[in-house]
Design an enzyme around this catalytic site. Structure first.
Site, PDB file in Angstrom:
ATOM      1  N   ALA A 198       3.986   7.055  -1.660  1.00  0.00           N
ATOM      2  CA  ALA A 198       5.268   7.433  -2.267  1.00  0.00           C
ATOM      3  C   ALA A 198       5.041   8.328  -3.480  1.00  0.00           C
ATOM      4  O   ALA A 198       5.613   9.420  -3.585  1.00  0.00           O
ATOM      5  CB  ALA A 198       6.064   6.195  -2.657  1.00  0.00           C
ATOM      6  N   THR A 219       0.812  -1.215   0.000  1.00  0.00           N
ATOM      7  CA  THR A 219       0.000   0.000   0.000  1.00  0.00           C
ATOM      8  C   THR A 219       0.845   1.266   0.000  1.00  0.00           C
ATOM      9  O   THR A 219       0.364   2.342  -0.347  1.00  0.00           O
ATOM     10  CB  THR A 219      -0.942  -0.005   1.229  1.00  0.00           C
ATOM     11  N   LYS A 220       2.121   1.147   0.356  1.00  0.00           N
ATOM     12  CA  LYS A 220       2.989   2.321   0.444  1.00  0.00           C
ATOM     13  C   LYS A 220       3.300   2.943  -0.915  1.00  0.00           C
ATOM     14  O   LYS A 220       3.741   4.089  -0.981  1.00  0.00           O
ATOM     15  CB  LYS A 220       4.282   1.960   1.171  1.00  0.00           C
ATOM     16  N   ASP A 221       3.052   2.210  -1.997  1.00  0.00           N
ATOM     17  CA  ASP A 221       3.216   2.814  -3.322  1.00  0.00           C
ATOM     18  C   ASP A 221       2.352   4.061  -3.454  1.00  0.00           C
ATOM     19  O   ASP A 221       2.734   5.044  -4.111  1.00  0.00           O
ATOM     20  CB  ASP A 221       2.789   1.818  -4.411  1.00  0.00           C
TER      21      ASP A 221
END
Length: 335
Positions: free
Chosen positions: A49, A44-46
């Site tokens: 970012a 989910t960090k995409d």
């Protein structure tokens, strides 16, 4: 051409959702898993970012050849390194020594410079990965510090994307959302959007045994006696993240290393979903929540943060499980 993108960043978001069947068959509700592992960086960090970096570009903060610095348990680092490659930036990351060697190797393979810092020190200790990242950013010309724990854009990314996706995928029928809480951005942004659509939706945050978030939510106070080391990466905190909107959370459920580990293995064996350690944590939290709450034709969503391939030598490794004193046989006779 259909479904063809200019580069890998075009694959971020619009992740699928699947129904869970066997691991939740004792819960009288329909449970869906939002598979954030289907992002190109496998987490989910995409979402944060690309959102934070592109916002910095629009503001003129990021200049050509700049260096992006961040604190990470791994996943945010992967995402930032991936985005940096496509956009032509350098990447420096500070990680804790809980981070497994394969994760560090992965970060380096994506061109990142990695500093490994002790996890057992207080957040304000100069050796902590928070303080190391700040120091590196201050000493590196033409750099920015993402600071995901206190960056409102962390919340905004999920308010604009994750929340709306969940609402559309459930056709507005969602009654509960369960999500692990590290920085708080995923939980807060999704919750804010969903509660604007339907204030009756219950938002359940998942905290770790050894973290302070659950007690702080309930009392408004930090109990330092609760702080101790634990193995689940990317879950819980020993400080209060500014990206966590406590007023959007109805309840926190605290889980421990052992139960979360068994649940992680269980999901792989029974659903064919190779999720990370926090995958087990969020499903374990759902099961604990179900012990004290009644459901009635509810549609529950659990957010699966990342992919299990990053935990092969940890929670998916029988030797590691035994080294932690987790003696239940996870390969055979595991129920």
């Amino acid at each position: 051409m259909t479904n063809v993108f200019d580069n890998i960043l075009g694959l971020i978001g619009n992740t699928p959702m699947v129904r869970l069947n066997r691991v939740t068959n004792d819960i009288p509700a329909t449970v869906y898993a939002k598979l954030e592992s289907y992002n190109p960086g496998h987490s989910t960090k995409d979402r944060i970012a690309i959102h934070i970096i592109e916002a910095a570009e629009k503001k003129g903060i990021l200049k050509p050849g700049a260096t992006i610095v961040e604190t990470t348990s791994g996943n945010t680092g992967f995402s930032i390194a991936m985005v940096s490659i496509i956009k032509g930036y350098k990447c420096i990351l500070a990680v804790s020594d809980k981070t497994k060697p394969e994760k560090i190797a992965y970060l380096k393979a994506l061109g990142a410079t990695v500093y490994v810092c002790p996890a057992s020190v207080p957040a304000d200790d100069p050796r902590s990965y928070y303080e190391v990242a700040k120091k590196v950013a201050s000493e590196t010309p033409n750099s920015i510090y993402i600071n995901q724990y206190f960056n409102e854009l962390n919340i905004e990314a999920h308010y604009q994307n994750t929340g709306p996706e969940i609402w559309e995928q459930t056709e507005g029928k969602i009654t509960h959302i369960f999500a692990c809480c590290g920085t708080g951005g995923t939980l807060s942004g999704s919750a804010k959007f969903l509660k604007e659509k339907n204030s009756d939706i219950k938002v359940i945050g998942v905290d770790a045994d050894g973290s302070i978030l659950k007690t702080y939510h309930e009392t408004g106070e930090i109990d330092k006696n609760e702080i101790h080391s634990y193995q689940i990466e990317g879950l819980g905190k020993n400080l209060i993240p500014g990206a966590l909107l406590f007023d959007q959370v109805d309840e926190f459920v605290r889980v421990n290393d052992e139960n979360s580990a068994y649940a992680t293995r269980d999901i792989a064996l029974k659903e064919g979903i190779m999720g990370g350690y926090t995958t087990g944590a969020v499903v374990q939290a759902l099961k604990q929540y179900a012990e004290t709450h009644e459901f009635s034709k509810d549609d529950l969503v659990v957010l699966i943060p990342d992919h299990g391939s990053r935990y092969i030598t940890k929670v998916y490794n029988d030797g590691w499980m035994e080294s932690q004193g987790f003696n239940r046989n996870c390969v055979h006779n595991y129920e």
